[in-house]
Design a protein around this motif. Sequence first.
Motif, PDB file in Angstrom:
ATOM      1  N   LEU A  21      -9.008   3.967  -3.412  1.00  0.00           N
ATOM      2  CA  LEU A  21      -7.846   4.046  -4.297  1.00  0.00           C
ATOM      3  C   LEU A  21      -7.071   5.289  -3.887  1.00  0.00           C
ATOM      4  N   LYS A  22      -6.157   5.099  -2.918  1.00  0.00           N
ATOM      5  CA  LYS A  22      -5.406   6.215  -2.355  1.00  0.00           C
ATOM      6  C   LYS A  22      -3.921   5.905  -2.369  1.00  0.00           C
ATOM      7  N   GLY A  23      -3.125   6.868  -2.760  1.00  0.00           N
ATOM      8  CA  GLY A  23      -1.676   6.704  -2.700  1.00  0.00           C
ATOM      9  C   GLY A  23      -1.198   6.800  -1.269  1.00  0.00           C
ATOM     10  N   GLY A  24      -0.202   6.015  -0.936  1.00  0.00           N
ATOM     11  CA  GLY A  24       0.339   6.025   0.416  1.00  0.00           C
ATOM     12  C   GLY A  24       1.828   5.767   0.420  1.00  0.00           C
ATOM     13  N   VAL A  25       2.410   5.897   1.599  1.00  0.00           N
ATOM     14  CA  VAL A  25       3.843   5.655   1.783  1.00  0.00           C
ATOM     15  C   VAL A  25       4.037   4.802   3.029  1.00  0.00           C
ATOM     16  N   CYS A  37       2.986   2.930  -2.047  1.00  0.00           N
ATOM     17  CA  CYS A  37       1.982   1.888  -2.152  1.00  0.00           C
ATOM     18  C   CYS A  37       0.652   2.513  -2.548  1.00  0.00           C
ATOM     19  N   VAL A  38      -0.320   1.672  -2.823  1.00  0.00           N
ATOM     20  CA  VAL A  38      -1.687   2.115  -3.093  1.00  0.00           C
ATOM     21  C   VAL A  38      -2.605   1.381  -2.126  1.00  0.00           C
ATOM     22  N   MET A  39      -3.438   2.132  -1.410  1.00  0.00           N
ATOM     23  CA  MET A  39      -4.424   1.530  -0.518  1.00  0.00           C
ATOM     24  C   MET A  39      -5.651   1.190  -1.362  1.00  0.00           C
ATOM     25  N   ARG A  40      -5.977  -0.107  -1.447  1.00  0.00           N
ATOM     26  CA  ARG A  40      -7.092  -0.566  -2.276  1.00  0.00           C
ATOM     27  C   ARG A  40      -8.381  -0.782  -1.497  1.00  0.00           C
ATOM     28  N   ASP A  41      -8.265  -1.151  -0.227  1.00  0.00           N
ATOM     29  CA  ASP A  41      -9.404  -1.335   0.679  1.00  0.00           C
ATOM     30  C   ASP A  41      -9.017  -0.746   2.019  1.00  0.00           C
ATOM     31  N   ALA A  47      -6.136  -2.359   6.366  1.00  0.00           N
ATOM     32  CA  ALA A  47      -6.219  -2.007   4.953  1.00  0.00           C
ATOM     33  C   ALA A  47      -5.584  -3.085   4.089  1.00  0.00           C
ATOM     34  N   ARG A  48      -5.919  -3.040   2.794  1.00  0.00           N
ATOM     35  CA  ARG A  48      -5.225  -3.865   1.801  1.00  0.00           C
ATOM     36  C   ARG A  48      -4.399  -2.922   0.953  1.00  0.00           C
ATOM     37  N   LEU A  49      -3.099  -3.212   0.880  1.00  0.00           N
ATOM     38  CA  LEU A  49      -2.166  -2.375   0.145  1.00  0.00           C
ATOM     39  C   LEU A  49      -1.645  -3.108  -1.073  1.00  0.00           C
ATOM     40  N   GLN A  50      -1.380  -2.376  -2.131  1.00  0.00           N
ATOM     41  CA  GLN A  50      -0.763  -2.937  -3.327  1.00  0.00           C
ATOM     42  C   GLN A  50       0.577  -2.237  -3.522  1.00  0.00           C
ATOM     43  N   LEU A  51       1.603  -3.045  -3.806  1.00  0.00           N
ATOM     44  CA  LEU A  51       2.958  -2.535  -3.975  1.00  0.00           C
ATOM     45  C   LEU A  51       3.577  -3.122  -5.231  1.00  0.00           C
ATOM     46  N   PRO A  52       4.598  -2.466  -5.781  1.00  0.00           N
ATOM     47  CA  PRO A  52       5.309  -3.039  -6.929  1.00  0.00           C
ATOM     48  C   PRO A  52       5.970  -4.373  -6.570  1.00  0.00           C
ATOM     49  N   SER A  53       6.459  -4.488  -5.327  1.00  0.00           N
ATOM     50  CA  SER A  53       7.096  -5.704  -4.842  1.00  0.00           C
ATOM     51  C   SER A  53       6.967  -5.747  -3.324  1.00  0.00           C
ATOM     52  N   LEU A  54       6.862  -6.944  -2.779  1.00  0.00           N
ATOM     53  CA  LEU A  54       6.799  -7.092  -1.323  1.00  0.00           C
ATOM     54  C   LEU A  54       8.174  -7.331  -0.708  1.00  0.00           C
ATOM     55  N   LEU A  55       9.199  -7.445  -1.547  1.00  0.00           N
ATOM     56  CA  LEU A  55      10.555  -7.655  -1.047  1.00  0.00           C
ATOM     57  C   LEU A  55      11.001  -6.466  -0.213  1.00  0.00           C
ATOM     58  N   GLY A  56      11.530  -6.754   0.946  1.00  0.00           N
ATOM     59  CA  GLY A  56      12.048  -5.709   1.813  1.00  0.00           C
ATOM     60  C   GLY A  56      11.028  -5.032   2.695  1.00  0.00           C
ATOM     61  N   VAL A  57       9.763  -5.409   2.589  1.00  0.00           N
ATOM     62  CA  VAL A  57       8.741  -4.806   3.451  1.00  0.00           C
ATOM     63  C   VAL A  57       8.809  -5.482   4.817  1.00  0.00           C
ATOM     64  N   ALA A  79       0.181 -11.728  -0.514  1.00  0.00           N
ATOM     65  CA  ALA A  79      -0.162 -12.560  -1.671  1.00  0.00           C
ATOM     66  C   ALA A  79       0.150 -11.770  -2.935  1.00  0.00           C
ATOM     67  N   GLY A  80       1.033 -12.289  -3.759  1.00  0.00           N
ATOM     68  CA  GLY A  80       1.393 -11.602  -4.983  1.00  0.00           C
ATOM     69  C   GLY A  80       2.016 -10.251  -4.680  1.00  0.00           C
ATOM     70  N   GLN A  81       1.401  -9.184  -5.171  1.00  0.00           N
ATOM     71  CA  GLN A  81       1.890  -7.832  -4.920  1.00  0.00           C
ATOM     72  C   GLN A  81       0.982  -7.072  -3.936  1.00  0.00           C
ATOM     73  N   ALA A  82       0.170  -7.814  -3.209  1.00  0.00           N
ATOM     74  CA  ALA A  82      -0.744  -7.201  -2.241  1.00  0.00           C
ATOM     75  C   ALA A  82      -0.477  -7.741  -0.843  1.00  0.00           C
ATOM     76  N   MET A  83      -0.868  -6.953   0.157  1.00  0.00           N
ATOM     77  CA  MET A  83      -0.772  -7.415   1.533  1.00  0.00           C
ATOM     78  C   MET A  83      -1.858  -6.748   2.352  1.00  0.00           C
TER      79      MET A  83
END
Length: 90
Positions: A21-25, A37-41, A47-57, A79-83
């Motif tokens: 659970l690490k913050g990232g950019v 973003c947040v690194m979840r794995d 890695a697996r990242l979680q973001l508020p939205s995947l639009l524009g990535v 998938a959803g808010q993760a990638m």
Amino acid sequence: MLSETIPAGAEMRAFPRHRTLKGGVIIFNSSRSTINCVMRDQSDGGARLQLPSLLGVPDQFDLVVSDIPRQHCRVAWKAGQAMGVQFVAA
């Protein structure tokens, strides 16, 4: 035909994944654009990242997380808010 069955929950990845659970950019557009973003794995290969939205990535970008060197990444799945991302040579 594969005669062996794979046990449920078996790890099939080339690199073992570790929960984190690490913050990232995410940095792209010649370092002019960023997304938090947040690194979840994390693994040695990605890695697996979680973001508020995947639009524009974009499909490729640099990832900065406090305790790992800047990594160039390629999106493997969304998938959803993760990638999932794969670490690649720049």
